[in-house]
Design a protein around this motif. Structure first.
Motif, PDB file in Angstrom:
ATOM      1  N   ILE A 167     -84.609  22.666 -40.332  1.00  0.00           N
ATOM      2  CA  ILE A 167     -84.162  22.380 -41.592  1.00  0.00           C
ATOM      3  C   ILE A 167     -84.160  23.715 -42.235  1.00  0.00           C
ATOM      4  O   ILE A 167     -85.447  24.382 -42.500  1.00  0.00           O
ATOM      5  CB  ILE A 167     -84.387  21.347 -42.297  1.00  0.00           C
ATOM      6  N   ARG A 168     -83.095  24.304 -42.884  1.00  0.00           N
ATOM      7  CA  ARG A 168     -83.525  25.620 -43.566  1.00  0.00           C
ATOM      8  C   ARG A 168     -82.187  25.719 -44.702  1.00  0.00           C
ATOM      9  O   ARG A 168     -81.145  25.127 -44.499  1.00  0.00           O
ATOM     10  CB  ARG A 168     -83.489  26.928 -42.688  1.00  0.00           C
ATOM     11  N   VAL A 198     -78.954  23.582 -43.795  1.00  0.00           N
ATOM     12  CA  VAL A 198     -78.246  23.358 -42.502  1.00  0.00           C
ATOM     13  C   VAL A 198     -79.450  22.756 -41.596  1.00  0.00           C
ATOM     14  O   VAL A 198     -80.660  23.082 -41.808  1.00  0.00           O
ATOM     15  CB  VAL A 198     -77.976  24.546 -42.061  1.00  0.00           C
ATOM     16  N   ILE A 199     -78.945  22.111 -40.536  1.00  0.00           N
ATOM     17  CA  ILE A 199     -79.994  22.103 -39.458  1.00  0.00           C
ATOM     18  C   ILE A 199     -79.327  22.789 -38.344  1.00  0.00           C
ATOM     19  O   ILE A 199     -78.115  22.813 -37.845  1.00  0.00           O
ATOM     20  CB  ILE A 199     -79.957  20.496 -39.016  1.00  0.00           C
ATOM     21  N   PHE A 231     -74.646  20.455 -41.737  1.00  0.00           N
ATOM     22  CA  PHE A 231     -74.853  21.192 -43.216  1.00  0.00           C
ATOM     23  C   PHE A 231     -74.575  20.223 -44.250  1.00  0.00           C
ATOM     24  O   PHE A 231     -73.852  19.036 -44.160  1.00  0.00           O
ATOM     25  CB  PHE A 231     -74.100  22.344 -43.183  1.00  0.00           C
ATOM     26  N   ILE A 232     -75.319  20.374 -45.418  1.00  0.00           N
ATOM     27  CA  ILE A 232     -74.843  19.509 -46.608  1.00  0.00           C
ATOM     28  C   ILE A 232     -74.757  20.707 -47.569  1.00  0.00           C
ATOM     29  O   ILE A 232     -75.750  21.414 -47.713  1.00  0.00           O
ATOM     30  CB  ILE A 232     -75.879  18.466 -46.905  1.00  0.00           C
ATOM     31  N   HIS A 233     -73.628  20.451 -48.538  1.00  0.00           N
ATOM     32  CA  HIS A 233     -73.805  21.542 -49.619  1.00  0.00           C
ATOM     33  C   HIS A 233     -73.662  20.535 -51.003  1.00  0.00           C
ATOM     34  O   HIS A 233     -72.924  19.482 -50.842  1.00  0.00           O
ATOM     35  CB  HIS A 233     -72.383  22.171 -49.799  1.00  0.00           C
ATOM     36  N   PHE A 234     -74.356  21.042 -51.930  1.00  0.00           N
ATOM     37  CA  PHE A 234     -74.374  20.141 -53.014  1.00  0.00           C
ATOM     38  C   PHE A 234     -74.808  20.980 -54.361  1.00  0.00           C
ATOM     39  O   PHE A 234     -75.016  22.127 -54.230  1.00  0.00           O
ATOM     40  CB  PHE A 234     -75.655  19.020 -53.149  1.00  0.00           C
ATOM     41  N   LEU A 235     -74.501  20.489 -55.628  1.00  0.00           N
ATOM     42  CA  LEU A 235     -74.497  21.080 -56.727  1.00  0.00           C
ATOM     43  C   LEU A 235     -75.477  20.087 -57.710  1.00  0.00           C
ATOM     44  O   LEU A 235     -75.425  18.800 -57.459  1.00  0.00           O
ATOM     45  CB  LEU A 235     -73.156  21.204 -57.247  1.00  0.00           C
ATOM     46  N   MET A 236     -76.034  20.653 -58.625  1.00  0.00           N
ATOM     47  CA  MET A 236     -76.987  19.974 -59.833  1.00  0.00           C
ATOM     48  C   MET A 236     -76.534  20.353 -60.819  1.00  0.00           C
ATOM     49  O   MET A 236     -76.336  21.645 -61.253  1.00  0.00           O
ATOM     50  CB  MET A 236     -78.431  20.416 -59.412  1.00  0.00           C
ATOM     51  N   HIS A 237     -76.217  19.348 -61.701  1.00  0.00           N
ATOM     52  CA  HIS A 237     -75.612  19.583 -63.179  1.00  0.00           C
ATOM     53  C   HIS A 237     -76.454  18.832 -64.044  1.00  0.00           C
ATOM     54  O   HIS A 237     -76.253  17.269 -63.987  1.00  0.00           O
ATOM     55  CB  HIS A 237     -74.271  18.968 -63.076  1.00  0.00           C
ATOM     56  N   TYR A 285     -79.264  13.402 -38.329  1.00  0.00           N
ATOM     57  CA  TYR A 285     -79.079  14.692 -38.909  1.00  0.00           C
ATOM     58  C   TYR A 285     -78.591  14.813 -40.517  1.00  0.00           C
ATOM     59  O   TYR A 285     -79.021  15.171 -41.354  1.00  0.00           O
ATOM     60  CB  TYR A 285     -78.564  15.885 -38.404  1.00  0.00           C
ATOM     61  N   GLY A 286     -77.548  14.053 -40.637  1.00  0.00           N
ATOM     62  CA  GLY A 286     -76.850  13.461 -41.714  1.00  0.00           C
ATOM     63  C   GLY A 286     -77.953  12.935 -42.894  1.00  0.00           C
ATOM     64  O   GLY A 286     -77.942  13.454 -43.891  1.00  0.00           O
ATOM     65  N   GLN A 287     -78.523  11.999 -42.373  1.00  0.00           N
ATOM     66  CA  GLN A 287     -79.649  11.169 -43.421  1.00  0.00           C
ATOM     67  C   GLN A 287     -80.777  12.217 -43.527  1.00  0.00           C
ATOM     68  O   GLN A 287     -80.968  12.225 -44.767  1.00  0.00           O
ATOM     69  CB  GLN A 287     -80.225  10.052 -42.155  1.00  0.00           C
ATOM     70  N   THR A 288     -81.018  12.907 -42.742  1.00  0.00           N
ATOM     71  CA  THR A 288     -82.298  13.954 -42.910  1.00  0.00           C
ATOM     72  C   THR A 288     -81.839  14.806 -43.973  1.00  0.00           C
ATOM     73  O   THR A 288     -82.368  15.248 -44.902  1.00  0.00           O
ATOM     74  CB  THR A 288     -82.774  14.840 -41.573  1.00  0.00           C
TER      75      THR A 288
END
Length: 148
Positions: free
Chosen positions: A3-4, A52-53, A64-70, A90-93
């Motif tokens: 994961i990176r 990403v994995i 991959f997971i893309h996220f935002l923090m507000h 991988y999704g859960q990770t």
């Protein structure tokens, strides 16, 4: 597998392929809307965080997971796993990595929008503690939420 954080030069092509193969087919948007959003994705990716994995540090992403923090809210924008790599957690990770990262920075809640026809996605988020809040007719999505 590691994961990176996303490396745009290395990962953006693979991420676009994941979007095209895993997310676009579940969308209810018109071709015109999808084309417009595809053009905005590079800018969108620079506005949040992407984990990403990949098989090795200098190999392209397979998930991959893309996220935002507000403030106290984590918003999961997009997540996809290559069809060849599914059912390996991988999704859960990636989801847990994003939630832990956000919680360590003060987020108390996580939200995600799941397309109406994405039954597997809805089940995935429910298994990971998310609840359906409401259905949003205009975007044909379910808004789901979890306390972190």
């Amino acid at each position: 597998m590691i994961i990176r954080q996303r490396s745009s030069k290395l990962d953006d092509g693979a991420i676009m392929k994941l979007i095209d193969t895993q997310l676009v087919p579940l969308s209810h948007m018109s071709e015109k809307e999808i084309h417009k959003i595809r053009k905005e994705i590079p800018l969108r990716m620079n506005r949040g965080m992407t984990f990403v994995i990949s098989p090795e540090p200098n190999k392209p992403a397979v998930a991959f997971i893309h996220f935002l923090m507000h403030g106290e809210l984590l918003y999961v924008d997009m997540m996809a796993v290559s069809s060849k790599e599914q059912r390996k957690r991988y999704g859960q990770t990636l989801l847990h990595e994003a939630e832990n990262f956000a919680a360590s920075r003060g987020c108390k809640k996580s939200k995600v929008m799941v397309d109406e026809g994405n039954i597997k996605g809805n089940q995935f988020y429910q298994k990971n503690g998310y609840q359906n809040l409401r259905y949003i007719l205009i975007s044909r999505c379910y808004e789901m939420e979890k306390r972190l």
